[in-house]
Design a protein around this motif. Structure first.
Motif, mmCIF file in Angstrom:
data_model
loop_
_atom_site.group_PDB
_atom_site.id
_atom_site.type_symbol
_atom_site.label_atom_id
_atom_site.label_comp_id
_atom_site.label_asym_id
_atom_site.label_seq_id
_atom_site.Cartn_x
_atom_site.Cartn_y
_atom_site.Cartn_z
ATOM 1 N N ALA A 71 0.827 -1.208 0.000
ATOM 2 C CA ALA A 71 0.000 0.000 0.000
ATOM 3 C C ALA A 71 0.860 1.257 0.000
ATOM 4 C CB ALA A 71 -0.933 -0.009 1.208
ATOM 5 N N GLY A 72 1.987 1.217 0.711
ATOM 6 C CA GLY A 72 2.891 2.359 0.698
ATOM 7 C C GLY A 72 3.447 2.632 -0.684
ATOM 8 N N VAL A 74 1.920 1.873 -3.498
ATOM 9 C CA VAL A 74 0.803 2.399 -4.287
ATOM 10 C C VAL A 74 0.614 3.889 -4.024
ATOM 11 C CG1 VAL A 74 -1.706 2.288 -4.614
ATOM 12 C CG2 VAL A 74 -0.365 0.174 -4.485
ATOM 13 N N ARG A 75 0.719 4.292 -2.769
ATOM 14 C CA ARG A 75 0.539 5.703 -2.429
ATOM 15 C C ARG A 75 1.616 6.584 -3.075
ATOM 16 N NH1 ARG A 75 -1.354 3.495 2.609
ATOM 17 N NH2 ARG A 75 0.779 3.466 3.462
ATOM 18 N N ARG A 76 2.778 6.007 -3.355
ATOM 19 C CA ARG A 76 3.848 6.783 -3.976
ATOM 20 C C ARG A 76 3.716 6.849 -5.491
ATOM 21 N NH1 ARG A 76 6.524 4.502 0.462
ATOM 22 N NH2 ARG A 76 7.217 2.639 -0.674
#
Length: 263
Positions: A71-72, A74-76
């Motif tokens: 998820a981290g 994806v957020r980037r």
């Protein structure tokens, strides 16, 4: 190598254990990188003739990707997510699939998502009666990204694969055996002995012949029959000048066990 992956070598067989039992052996980036490093070591060790993959603990082979870490990424953004997650996972499964030493999954528990994709990619698989499989990426609003949309249909057929991919429903080891995802289902207490017994039945043969068969099958699956037959011919031709082929032929004629030099 960190302790995310454990490596034990005994009697020509490397036992590789995913070692995050408190996280159901989820595939974080460190574990994947450590697995690739272990494969590098195994590949160059002539004494190692086969590989067994399993998971630490009593609950999981691998429950799939580490969602919090993913998820981290994806957020980037798209480029980071593809580079850090997709390419890393696809490189792992491609390496397992093309590895010239036989790789056997000993599926001791949950094999969800990436854990199922590893099972799809390796050459052979034995499942404990406690194993459980699933393709749950659809629940995250995404397709599988470690090769599951490509290997599963080739293994089990398009319609069977699409049912599993589009529903995300878990399925039993007996179902995995029925559709061809695993070779055998055994009681939990004999899982590793069964995997070792299967490995032993393979490593008694020429390592060069074993590697040639794996390469011909793996490459040929993605080719037309004509191209695949050419790969088969190339793998045979590569064996002709080796001592292993001559030794096998002579041993057969003389009715004795062969002795291999691996050259």
């Amino acid at each position: 190598m960190s302790d995310a992956v454990l490596l034990e070598i005994d009697d020509g067989i490397a036992l590789v254990t995913f070692n995050r039992p408190d996280k159901l052996n989820a595939l974080n980036y460190d574990l994947i990188d450590c697995l690739m490093a272990a494969l590098d070591r195994i590949e160059t060790d002539a004494a190692v003739r086969a590989v067994i993959l399993t998971g630490a603990g009593e609950r999981a082979f691998s429950a799939g990707a580490d969602i919090h870490e993913f998820a981290g990424s994806v957020r980037r953004g798209r480029d980071t997510a593809v580079r850090d997650f997709v390419r890393r996972g696809q490189a792992m499964t491609a390496r397992l699939e093309a590895f010239r030493k036989p790789v056997i999954a000993a599926v001791n528990g949950l094999a969800f998502g990436g854990g199922c994709e590893i099972t799809e990619a390796v050459h052979l698989a034995i499942a404990s009666e406690r194993a459980r499989f699933a393709k749950p990426e659809i629940d995250l609003g995404m397709p599988p990204t470690f090769g599951g949309t490509q290997r599963l249909p080739r293994l089990v057929g398009r319609k069977r694969a699409l049912e599993l991919l589009l529903t995300g429903d878990p399925f039993s080891p007996q179902r995995a055996l029925e559709i061809g995802l695993v070779n055998r289902v055994v009681t939990h207490d004999v899982l590793l002995p069964a995997a070792r017994e299967l490995a032993a039945r393979i490593v008694r043969h020429s390592p060069l012949a074993v590697g040639g068969i794996i390469t011909a099958v793996t490459r040929g699956l993605n080719m037309g029959i004509g191209e695949g037959l050419q790969v088969e011919s190339e793998q045979f031709a590569a064996l002709v000048p080796t001592s292993d082929l001559g030794e096998d032929i002579n041993a057969w004629i003389e009715r004795r066990p062969p002795s291999y030099s691996g050259r």
